[in-house]
Scaffold this motif. Structure first.
Motif, PDB file in Angstrom:
ATOM      1  N   GLU A 163      -7.045  -8.604  11.588  1.00 48.99           N
ATOM      2  CA  GLU A 163      -7.280  -8.464  10.794  1.00 48.99           C
ATOM      3  C   GLU A 163      -7.601  -8.733  10.858  1.00 48.99           C
ATOM      4  O   GLU A 163      -8.443  -9.421  10.695  1.00 48.99           O
ATOM      5  CB  GLU A 163      -8.427  -8.460  11.269  1.00 48.99           C
ATOM      6  N   GLY A 196      -3.487  -0.908   6.671  1.00 47.64           N
ATOM      7  CA  GLY A 196      -4.627  -0.905   5.586  1.00 47.64           C
ATOM      8  C   GLY A 196      -5.955  -0.493   6.514  1.00 47.64           C
ATOM      9  O   GLY A 196      -6.621   0.360   5.756  1.00 47.64           O
ATOM     10  N   SER A 223      -7.291 -10.786   1.879  1.00 52.52           N
ATOM     11  CA  SER A 223      -6.936  -9.281   1.990  1.00 52.52           C
ATOM     12  C   SER A 223      -7.510  -8.789   0.960  1.00 52.52           C
ATOM     13  O   SER A 223      -8.714  -9.146   0.250  1.00 52.52           O
ATOM     14  CB  SER A 223      -5.265  -9.246   1.512  1.00 52.52           C
ATOM     15  N   ASP A 262      -5.238  -3.321   1.299  1.00 50.84           N
ATOM     16  CA  ASP A 262      -4.500  -3.948   2.249  1.00 50.84           C
ATOM     17  C   ASP A 262      -3.412  -4.362   1.905  1.00 50.84           C
ATOM     18  O   ASP A 262      -2.210  -4.604   2.637  1.00 50.84           O
ATOM     19  CB  ASP A 262      -5.408  -5.036   3.141  1.00 50.84           C
TER      20      ASP A 262
END
Length: 287
Positions: free
Chosen positions: A3, A136, A158, A162
């Motif tokens: 991420e 995600g 987030s 996700d």
């Protein structure tokens, strides 16, 4: 996790957290920003996370970076990154990216053997690119919309999509199966500190800048996330739709602009760092 943003994404993900947070947010839309309808809640969580970071994680990361030799820090990052490559390979396969998935499997094989359990990143030196994917991103690749932005307690930035993917990301994290449990907990803490140490310089710059840190983290995370889903080709889904041939229609005889006119480019993704959870553990997640 994640991420990766200048604010740390904590790795302590647990199944069911997504459902609890979604329930807590139900009916709490308080912001005119369509991407951030839960802004009041998110800002409160951002403040909470920042307090925890300043009191515990950042001091630990600072000491970690000062005390441990750089090669030890590199080895720690490589070890957990090698574990994360397994879940990355699965997600690349789920996205239909067979070549990337096979490359990830080869990375794990090389680094786990010649790289001594992943302590040395032999695969990158051999030209095998590291991809960092989570579930995600897989949902996003197949068209599932991100939904509202969420700032999760301890886990960091987030989205609703996700967040609902976190349980699978957790189960895809090989370290979550490590026994005995006390070694798993120690490793999880070391991974969190190592990831935070890698972001010390970036977070210090953000803290010194005269800006709304919450807005900066949110906007950079959303842009970076979209870019990573499509491997840096921001807005590629829209371009694919726009590239479809359109039926010819009769139009009035109006002078068209020159064909050489260049349209405004798509905005580029933020260059700010993001924790991956590249992990689940960040998600992570690894997050």
């Amino acid at each position: 996790m994640s991420e990766s943003t200048p604010f740390p994404v904590m790795p302590w993900r647990r199944p069911g957290l997504a459902l609890l947070i979604s329930a807590a947010l139900a009916g709490c839309a308080t912001s005119p920003n369509p991407k951030d309808p839960f802004e009041n809640f998110n800002r409160a969580m951002f403040t909470f996370n920042d307090t925890v970071d300043q009191a515990a994680l950042k001091p630990a990361a600072t000491a970690y970076k000062k005390v441990l030799p750089s090669f030890v820090q590199t080895g720690v990052g490589n070890f957990f990154g090698n574990l994360a490559d397994v879940w990355t390979a699965v997600n690349n396969m789920l996205q239909g990216k067979g070549a990337d998935g096979f490359s990830d499997v080869t990375r794990v094989a090389l680094n786990s053997t010649f790289g001594i359990l992943g302590l040395f990143d032999i695969a990158s030196e051999a030209g095998l690119q590291k991809h960092n994917k989570d579930f995600g991103m897989t949902l996003g690749y197949w068209g599932v919309e991100a939904g509202p932005y969420l700032m999760l307690p301890l886990l960091g930035p987030s989205t609703l999509r996700d967040t609902t993917a976190l349980p699978l990301d957790f189960y895809g994290d090989l370290w979550s199966y490590k026994y005995p449990v006390y070694l798993r907990n120690i490793g999880t803490a070391v991974r969190a500190v190592d990831k935070r140490a890698a972001l010390l310089d970036a977070s210090n710059l953000m803290e010194d800048a005269a800006l709304d840190r919450y807005d900066f983290v949110r906007d950079s995370y959303l842009q970076r996330r979209e870019s990573r889903i499509f491997d840096g080709e921001a807005g590629s889904r829209d371009r694919k739709k726009d590239s479809a041939p359109k039926p010819a229609t009769e139009e009035p005889d109006v002078k068209k602009p020159d064909a050489g006119v260049i349209e405004a480019p798509l905005s580029s993704a933020s260059a700010s760092q993001e924790l991956s959870v590249d992990t689940p553990a960040a998600t992570d997640a690894g997050q």
